[in-house]
Motif scaffolding. Structure first.
Motif: not given
Length: 374
Positions: A281-287
């Motif tokens: 969730t963090r990775e996708d949200g950051l990008l």
């Protein structure tokens, strides 16, 4: 340390109430709580008000309520999700974290901080397979995402990705810091993975943006005394707070770390920290939130993954059109880890082809971002 972030009032047009000031504003202007969502607000001092207002269809998420107030709003048709005792975090939180909040009690050692205690809770409950804990993690991460959406609405966000092992005192760390400063001075909001290395450096650069150039030079010198969070997170974090104390009220930026990699502490230079339990969730949200582009500094497997995680929606134009992607260090991305040839082949003939660039020096990245986004 003041853990309470300064947040603007959003007014009565919103159905969400996320602070005591917003609660008072809604009560004064609307005279009802019907169908409002009240999130993580301490209402123990508003019992008299709650005993009289219409609360039909209202939802209270993690709010502290006096027993009589809780009984009253329930009887009026409200749903009450009470605070969960014994947690080192609030799953219903309304705002992003601040460094002061995550590092509270640092003077007693990092292990005493809310950040370290949340990581210990995560490891313990993950091992137990506790379904209730899993639900709390999901609620927390959704609340953090909501807070991030509100925080970054309308912002021109540039993500900076790079290796977590880049040590303070190195040329790579200083370059990432100057990159963050130049992006911030150009009107972009810098967003990073929120951890050590290049991520901390880029947030430091954004923090330094309002000051004279000599401030960053001096800050880099001070931080170099503790190059890594190993062996002591406490010493590593303290030097960051010493810099913040010497130059208070620095520029804003965002860090998006995760307790999935909780052995790595969050950086202390981002003004807002959206820390997640779920790394995906963090990775996708950051990008996804890097709406003005992403700069990829030299890194290893994690950075390579982020390049192609970002390339996929650009390829399919699934986020409203391709956003700029700038890879820094020609030798690294063409010979050591040859991601650039594959990215260029992937982009050939598609609209994203005009949104990618490879630059040799980090100083070229801000202009490349601006050129590709024009």
């Amino acid at each position: 340390m003041d853990p309470t972030p300064a947040q603007p009032l959003r007014g009565a047009r919103s159905r969400d109430i996320e602070s005591l000031a917003e609660f008072d504003e809604v009560v004064a202007e609307q005279g009802t709580l019907a169908r409002y969502r009240v999130q993580a607000v301490d209402l123990t001092g508003r019992t008299d008000v709650l005993l009289t207002l219409d609360a039909t269809g209202a939802i209270f998420l993690g709010c502290a309520l006096a027993p009589e107030a809780a009984a009253r709003v329930r009887s009026a048709g409200a749903l009450v999700f009470p605070p969960v005792p014994g947690l080192p975090f609030d799953p219903y939180r309304a705002f992003t974290y601040t460094p002061d909040e995550l590092f509270e009690s640092l003077e007693e050692g990092y292990e005493a901080t809310p950040d370290a205690r949340a990581y210990a809770w995560y490891r313990r409950t993950k091992a137990d397979g506790d379904v209730f804990a899993s639900m709390l993690r999901a609620i927390h991460d959704d609340a953090v995402s909501d807070a991030m959406d509100e925080l970054l609405a309308g912002a021109r966000v540039v993500g900076v990705m790079g290796g977590h092992a880049t040590g303070r005192g190195t040329a790579g760390y200083a370059g990432a810091a100057r990159l963050g400063r130049e992006l911030a001075r150009s009107g972009f909001t810098v967003a990073t993975g929120g951890g050590p290395g290049s991520m901390e450096a880029a947030n430091l650069g954004a923090y330094a943006a309002p000051f004279a150039d000599t401030m960053l030079d001096e800050a880099l010198r001070l931080l170099a005394a503790v190059p890594s969070f190993r062996p002591s997170v406490t010493d590593w974090a303290r030097t960051a707070f010493e810099v913040r104390a010497r130059w208070p009220k620095g520029g804003a930026s965002v860090g998006i770390p995760t307790w999935f990699y909780g052995h790595e502490p969050p950086g202390a230079f981002a003004s807002d920290i959206a820390k997640y339990f779920a790394n995906a969730t963090r990775e996708d949200g950051l990008l996804a939130r890097s709406t003005a582009g992403v700069v990829f500094l030299p890194g290893a497997a994690g950075t390579v993954q982020e390049i192609f995680d970002n390339a996929t929606p650009n390829y399919y134009e699934s986020r409203g059109g391709p956003t700029p992607m700038v890879l820094v260090d020609e030798g690294h991305w063409t010979r050591e880890l040859p991601a650039w040839p594959l990215l260029r082949s992937l982009a050939a003939g598609r609209s994203m082809e005009s949104r990618i660039a490879l630059v040799d020096r980090i100083e070229q990245a801000p202009e490349a971002i601006k050129r590709l986004g024009a």
